[in-house]
Design a protein around this motif. Structure first.
Motif, PDB file in Angstrom:
ATOM      1  N   ARG A   1      21.168  17.605 -39.735  1.00  0.00           N
ATOM      2  CA  ARG A   1      22.587  17.474 -39.363  1.00  0.00           C
ATOM      3  C   ARG A   1      22.776  16.350 -38.355  1.00  0.00           C
ATOM      4  O   ARG A   1      23.799  15.709 -38.292  1.00  0.00           O
ATOM      5  CB  ARG A   1      23.124  18.777 -38.747  1.00  0.00           C
ATOM      6  CG  ARG A   1      22.933  20.010 -39.594  1.00  0.00           C
ATOM      7  CD  ARG A   1      23.558  19.851 -40.967  1.00  0.00           C
ATOM      8  NE  ARG A   1      23.388  21.068 -41.745  1.00  0.00           N
ATOM      9  CZ  ARG A   1      22.333  21.312 -42.529  1.00  0.00           C
ATOM     10  NH1 ARG A   1      21.380  20.408 -42.665  1.00  0.00           N
ATOM     11  NH2 ARG A   1      22.248  22.448 -43.203  1.00  0.00           N
ATOM     12  N   THR A   2      21.778  16.170 -37.478  1.00  0.00           N
ATOM     13  CA  THR A   2      21.817  15.107 -36.470  1.00  0.00           C
ATOM     14  C   THR A   2      20.439  14.441 -36.512  1.00  0.00           C
ATOM     15  O   THR A   2      19.582  14.867 -37.272  1.00  0.00           O
ATOM     16  CB  THR A   2      22.014  15.682 -35.047  1.00  0.00           C
ATOM     17  OG1 THR A   2      20.768  16.225 -34.606  1.00  0.00           O
ATOM     18  CG2 THR A   2      23.068  16.767 -35.000  1.00  0.00           C
ATOM     19  N   LYS A   3      20.253  13.434 -35.675  1.00  0.00           N
ATOM     20  CA  LYS A   3      18.904  12.875 -35.523  1.00  0.00           C
ATOM     21  C   LYS A   3      18.479  13.072 -34.064  1.00  0.00           C
ATOM     22  O   LYS A   3      17.778  12.248 -33.481  1.00  0.00           O
ATOM     23  CB  LYS A   3      18.899  11.386 -35.912  1.00  0.00           C
ATOM     24  CG  LYS A   3      19.114  11.164 -37.411  1.00  0.00           C
ATOM     25  CD  LYS A   3      17.946  11.635 -38.261  1.00  0.00           C
ATOM     26  CE  LYS A   3      18.150  11.464 -39.758  1.00  0.00           C
ATOM     27  NZ  LYS A   3      18.925  12.525 -40.410  1.00  0.00           N
ATOM     28  N   LEU A   4      18.901  14.199 -33.473  1.00  0.00           N
ATOM     29  CA  LEU A   4      18.557  14.489 -32.080  1.00  0.00           C
ATOM     30  C   LEU A   4      17.053  14.608 -31.877  1.00  0.00           C
ATOM     31  O   LEU A   4      16.551  14.457 -30.763  1.00  0.00           O
ATOM     32  CB  LEU A   4      19.250  15.785 -31.631  1.00  0.00           C
ATOM     33  CG  LEU A   4      20.747  15.651 -31.318  1.00  0.00           C
ATOM     34  CD1 LEU A   4      21.402  17.018 -31.191  1.00  0.00           C
ATOM     35  CD2 LEU A   4      20.966  14.830 -30.049  1.00  0.00           C
ATOM     36  N   GLY A   5      16.319  14.869 -32.955  1.00  0.00           N
ATOM     37  CA  GLY A   5      14.859  14.956 -32.879  1.00  0.00           C
ATOM     38  C   GLY A   5      14.234  13.687 -32.311  1.00  0.00           C
ATOM     39  O   GLY A   5      13.146  13.723 -31.735  1.00  0.00           O
ATOM     40  N   LEU A   6      14.931  12.560 -32.457  1.00  0.00           N
ATOM     41  CA  LEU A   6      14.394  11.298 -31.940  1.00  0.00           C
ATOM     42  C   LEU A   6      14.535  11.201 -30.423  1.00  0.00           C
ATOM     43  O   LEU A   6      13.910  10.357 -29.791  1.00  0.00           O
ATOM     44  CB  LEU A   6      15.134  10.114 -32.573  1.00  0.00           C
ATOM     45  CG  LEU A   6      14.757   9.762 -34.010  1.00  0.00           C
ATOM     46  CD1 LEU A   6      15.740   8.761 -34.583  1.00  0.00           C
ATOM     47  CD2 LEU A   6      13.350   9.192 -34.068  1.00  0.00           C
ATOM     48  N   TYR A   7      15.407  12.025 -29.860  1.00  0.00           N
ATOM     49  CA  TYR A   7      15.731  11.876 -28.438  1.00  0.00           C
ATOM     50  C   TYR A   7      15.288  13.053 -27.566  1.00  0.00           C
ATOM     51  O   TYR A   7      15.031  12.877 -26.380  1.00  0.00           O
ATOM     52  CB  TYR A   7      17.251  11.703 -28.266  1.00  0.00           C
ATOM     53  CG  TYR A   7      17.773  10.417 -28.855  1.00  0.00           C
ATOM     54  CD1 TYR A   7      17.682   9.225 -28.145  1.00  0.00           C
ATOM     55  CD2 TYR A   7      18.336  10.389 -30.122  1.00  0.00           C
ATOM     56  CE1 TYR A   7      18.154   8.034 -28.678  1.00  0.00           C
ATOM     57  CE2 TYR A   7      18.810   9.201 -30.666  1.00  0.00           C
ATOM     58  CZ  TYR A   7      18.714   8.029 -29.940  1.00  0.00           C
ATOM     59  OH  TYR A   7      19.170   6.857 -30.473  1.00  0.00           O
ATOM     60  N   LEU A   8      15.267  14.267 -28.134  1.00  0.00           N
ATOM     61  CA  LEU A   8      15.060  15.445 -27.282  1.00  0.00           C
ATOM     62  C   LEU A   8      13.583  15.731 -27.037  1.00  0.00           C
ATOM     63  O   LEU A   8      12.773  15.683 -27.969  1.00  0.00           O
ATOM     64  CB  LEU A   8      15.707  16.680 -27.920  1.00  0.00           C
ATOM     65  CG  LEU A   8      17.230  16.649 -28.053  1.00  0.00           C
ATOM     66  CD1 LEU A   8      17.723  17.929 -28.722  1.00  0.00           C
ATOM     67  CD2 LEU A   8      17.901  16.485 -26.694  1.00  0.00           C
ATOM     68  N   ILE A   9      13.261  16.079 -25.794  1.00  0.00           N
ATOM     69  CA  ILE A   9      11.871  16.427 -25.485  1.00  0.00           C
ATOM     70  C   ILE A   9      11.566  17.818 -26.059  1.00  0.00           C
ATOM     71  O   ILE A   9      12.478  18.599 -26.349  1.00  0.00           O
ATOM     72  CB  ILE A   9      11.596  16.402 -23.953  1.00  0.00           C
ATOM     73  CG1 ILE A   9      12.554  17.359 -23.223  1.00  0.00           C
ATOM     74  CG2 ILE A   9      11.686  14.998 -23.393  1.00  0.00           C
ATOM     75  CD1 ILE A   9      12.184  17.604 -21.783  1.00  0.00           C
ATOM     76  N   GLU A  10      10.276  18.105 -26.207  1.00  0.00           N
ATOM     77  CA  GLU A  10       9.801  19.345 -26.827  1.00  0.00           C
ATOM     78  C   GLU A  10      10.471  20.592 -26.231  1.00  0.00           C
ATOM     79  O   GLU A  10      10.911  21.495 -26.956  1.00  0.00           O
ATOM     80  CB  GLU A  10       8.271  19.388 -26.637  1.00  0.00           C
ATOM     81  CG  GLU A  10       7.562  20.551 -27.276  1.00  0.00           C
ATOM     82  CD  GLU A  10       7.603  20.526 -28.799  1.00  0.00           C
ATOM     83  OE1 GLU A  10       7.675  19.435 -29.379  1.00  0.00           O
ATOM     84  OE2 GLU A  10       7.595  21.631 -29.392  1.00  0.00           O
ATOM     85  N   GLU A  11      10.567  20.618 -24.903  1.00  0.00           N
ATOM     86  CA  GLU A  11      11.124  21.791 -24.214  1.00  0.00           C
ATOM     87  C   GLU A  11      12.573  22.051 -24.657  1.00  0.00           C
ATOM     88  O   GLU A  11      12.978  23.194 -24.893  1.00  0.00           O
ATOM     89  CB  GLU A  11      11.072  21.494 -22.707  1.00  0.00           C
ATOM     90  CG  GLU A  11      11.385  22.643 -21.812  1.00  0.00           C
ATOM     91  CD  GLU A  11      11.542  22.158 -20.365  1.00  0.00           C
ATOM     92  OE1 GLU A  11      10.959  21.113 -20.012  1.00  0.00           O
ATOM     93  OE2 GLU A  11      12.285  22.825 -19.618  1.00  0.00           O
ATOM     94  N   HIS A  12      13.344  20.980 -24.828  1.00  0.00           N
ATOM     95  CA  HIS A  12      14.743  21.134 -25.236  1.00  0.00           C
ATOM     96  C   HIS A  12      14.842  21.526 -26.713  1.00  0.00           C
ATOM     97  O   HIS A  12      15.721  22.283 -27.107  1.00  0.00           O
ATOM     98  CB  HIS A  12      15.523  19.848 -24.952  1.00  0.00           C
ATOM     99  CG  HIS A  12      15.639  19.564 -23.479  1.00  0.00           C
ATOM    100  ND1 HIS A  12      15.945  18.329 -22.980  1.00  0.00           N
ATOM    101  CD2 HIS A  12      15.472  20.375 -22.402  1.00  0.00           C
ATOM    102  CE1 HIS A  12      15.966  18.380 -21.657  1.00  0.00           C
ATOM    103  NE2 HIS A  12      15.670  19.614 -21.286  1.00  0.00           N
ATOM    104  N   GLN A  13      13.907  21.005 -27.516  1.00  0.00           N
ATOM    105  CA  GLN A  13      13.892  21.388 -28.936  1.00  0.00           C
ATOM    106  C   GLN A  13      13.618  22.888 -29.051  1.00  0.00           C
ATOM    107  O   GLN A  13      14.226  23.590 -29.859  1.00  0.00           O
ATOM    108  CB  GLN A  13      12.825  20.593 -29.690  1.00  0.00           C
ATOM    109  CG  GLN A  13      13.089  19.094 -29.669  1.00  0.00           C
ATOM    110  CD  GLN A  13      12.176  18.302 -30.594  1.00  0.00           C
ATOM    111  OE1 GLN A  13      11.431  18.857 -31.387  1.00  0.00           O
ATOM    112  NE2 GLN A  13      12.237  16.987 -30.501  1.00  0.00           N
ATOM    113  N   GLN A  14      12.706  23.373 -28.201  1.00  0.00           N
ATOM    114  CA  GLN A  14      12.380  24.811 -28.228  1.00  0.00           C
ATOM    115  C   GLN A  14      13.577  25.647 -27.778  1.00  0.00           C
ATOM    116  O   GLN A  14      13.831  26.733 -28.306  1.00  0.00           O
ATOM    117  CB  GLN A  14      11.175  25.093 -27.335  1.00  0.00           C
ATOM    118  CG  GLN A  14       9.869  24.721 -28.008  1.00  0.00           C
ATOM    119  CD  GLN A  14       8.688  24.785 -27.060  1.00  0.00           C
ATOM    120  OE1 GLN A  14       8.809  25.239 -25.927  1.00  0.00           O
ATOM    121  NE2 GLN A  14       7.549  24.308 -27.521  1.00  0.00           N
TER     122      GLN A  14
END
Ligand SMILES: Cc1cc2nc3c(=O)[nH]c(=O)nc-3n(C[C@H](O)[C@H](O)[C@H](O)COP(=O)(O)OP(=O)(O)OC[C@H]3O[C@@H](n4cnc5c(N)ncnc54)[C@H](O)[C@@H]3O)c2cc1C
Length: 422
Positions: A390-403
């Protein structure tokens, strides 16, 4: 989700003569009945200083860039608005044609539950799995063969600051694009490799990485290396098997096969295709199905807008308008919302009076409110859906925020289970 973009083709005389490229671009400009996009012309590439010394001139032409994941999603959202039932992560495992109807069995791959639906027609638009569905789901012989060709891309910090996409010609007669991506990156791709196996397990190989890096490094002054790759992704093209020798020579055209026996419900199967021609393909599909649905209306998609696309100003202006209404968002998030959601950004922010109404901040620029919107309106089920589809936030967010986003989705979905029947 679709932007006009100027493409530049550096000229390397030992590959194709300039007159041949000029004729090609002349035809490209005129056959396509170009109306709004500027025409092609020759350019001096020495001035930019980004290319190696032997690359002095090139050609420039117009094309478009599309956010493919969101283009698909917006079509699904539009279908839902018009009454379609949409089920994410649900696979049709079998279909039986009896008593004039298709009896379809569907597996929810997240919960493991099975459910069924009946339909007057069935469209097999399973892309790379179109033939496999004949084998496993219908237990019938597919009317056509499909050839699977893998294509991979790498994403690296931006190779140049120009607003152009570059199309690099390689000595193997292939081309590789270097496309500006999300302000900070360049996408480099693609490859053409014949593929066997499960298309779900597709991934970039070391040879493909080396190949893409080599093509870039042959052209640009700035050299890239494997360590700089921030993301890579691969897909499988479902191409109609025309028995061509090399993967890049296989036709990118599509074929539709309608199968219908008297007293039975029809089956329409789609072999091949491109995103560029998806609307035309869909119209052709409906023309095939029209005889079975006498009350079906005429074609309408040419002038219809996809959800969130109902605006007449530039996206920059739209971002300013959003920021004016919600100043605490900040310009970066306002721009991201507009690029992703268009005018639906206002739906996401409905009834929000202040930042505190947005819920917890789960990552930089990511409020719980956005995840709620994605679950409610964009069929999100997993953290990967949010980060990459849906977004490409995976390119920007650190692991902790992804979790943190993952945990939030799991909690939300536990209290929000969709009923399968009814
Ligand atoms: C590397 C690469 C680069 C490309 N570049 C371009 C380009 O520049 N321009 C362009 O126009 N096109 C491009 N394409 C082609 C374009 O992506 C495809 O043509 C397009 O995705 C095909 O759409 P589709 O809906 O037919 O198949 P898909 O997008 O593959 O969708 C098929 C869907 O069916 C689902 N499915 C499969 N089996 C079942 C089942 N049993 N039950 C329920 N669902 C099922 C799958 O999960 C999938 O979501 C590219 C493709 C690749 C791989």
């Amino acid at each position: 989700i679709v932007k006009a973009l100027r493409f530049r083709l550096p000229h390397r005389p030992f590959l194709r003569p300039a007159w041949m490229i000029r004729i090609g671009l002349f035809l490209y400009d005129h056959i396509g009945k170009r109306v709004t996009l500027p025409s092609s012309h020759m350019v001096n590439l020495r001035k930019s200083g980004i290319f190696k010394k032997d690359i002095k001139k090139g050609f420039e032409y117009s094309d478009c860039w599309a956010d493919d994941a969101r283009l698909v999603l917006m079509n699904i959202m539009a279908a839902k608005q018009k009454g379609a039932e949409v089920r994410n992560y649900c696979r049709v495992v079998s279909a039986e044609n009896k008593e004039g109807l298709w009896h379809v069995t569907i597996l929810n791959e997240i919960t493991g539950e099975r459910f069924s639906r009946k339909s007057k027609a069935l469209v097999n638009a399973a892309g790379p799995w179109v033939k496999q569905f004949f084998d496993d789901g219908l237990q019938e012989v597919s009317p056509r063969n499909i050839c699977l060709v893998k294509g991979s891309h790498i994403v690296v910090p931006k190779i140049h600051d120009e607003e152009y996409a570059y199309i690099l010609q390689n000595s193997d007669d292939r081309i590789v694009f270097v496309i500006p991506y999300l302000d900070d990156f360049s996408i480099v791709g693609t490859t053409d490799v014949k593929f066997k196996g499960d298309p779900r397990r597709v991934e970039i190989s070391t040879e493909e990485v080396d190949y893409l890096i080599e093509v870039v490094n042959e052209h640009f002054v700035k050299q890239i290396s494997k360590d700089e790759i921030v993301w890579s992704y691969s897909g499988v093209r479902p191409l109609c098997d025309d028995e061509s020798d090399s993967p890049q020579a296989i036709t990118r055209d599509y074929t539709l096969e309608l199968q219908h026996e008297s007293g039975k419900a029809p089956l329409l199967s789609i072999f091949g295709g491109k995103l560029t021609t998806y609307r035309k393909l869909a119209e052709t599909a409906m023309t095939h199905l029209a005889p079975f649905f006498p009350s079906l209306g005429g074609k309408w998609t040419m002038h219809d807008v996809l959800p969130g696309g109902d605006f007449n100003c530039s996206r920059e202006q739209l971002a300013k308008n959003l920021l004016h209404n919600y100043p605490w968002l900040g310009i970066k998030t306002a721009k991201r919302y507009i690029n992703q959601y268009g005018t639906r950004a206002w739906m996401l922010l409905e009834d929000v009076l202040s930042e505190s109404d947005m819920g917890n901040v789960l990552g930089e620029g990511v409020y719980a409110r956005e995840i709620d919107y994605l679950i409610k309106h964009e069929f999100v089920k997993t953290v990967e859906d949010v980060l990459w589809r849906r977004t490409k936030l995976g390119l920007y967010l650190i692991e902790e925020h992804q979790q943190a986003i993952d945990k939030y989705i799991q909690t939300k979905l536990l209290v929000n289970i969709e009923p399968l029947n009814g």
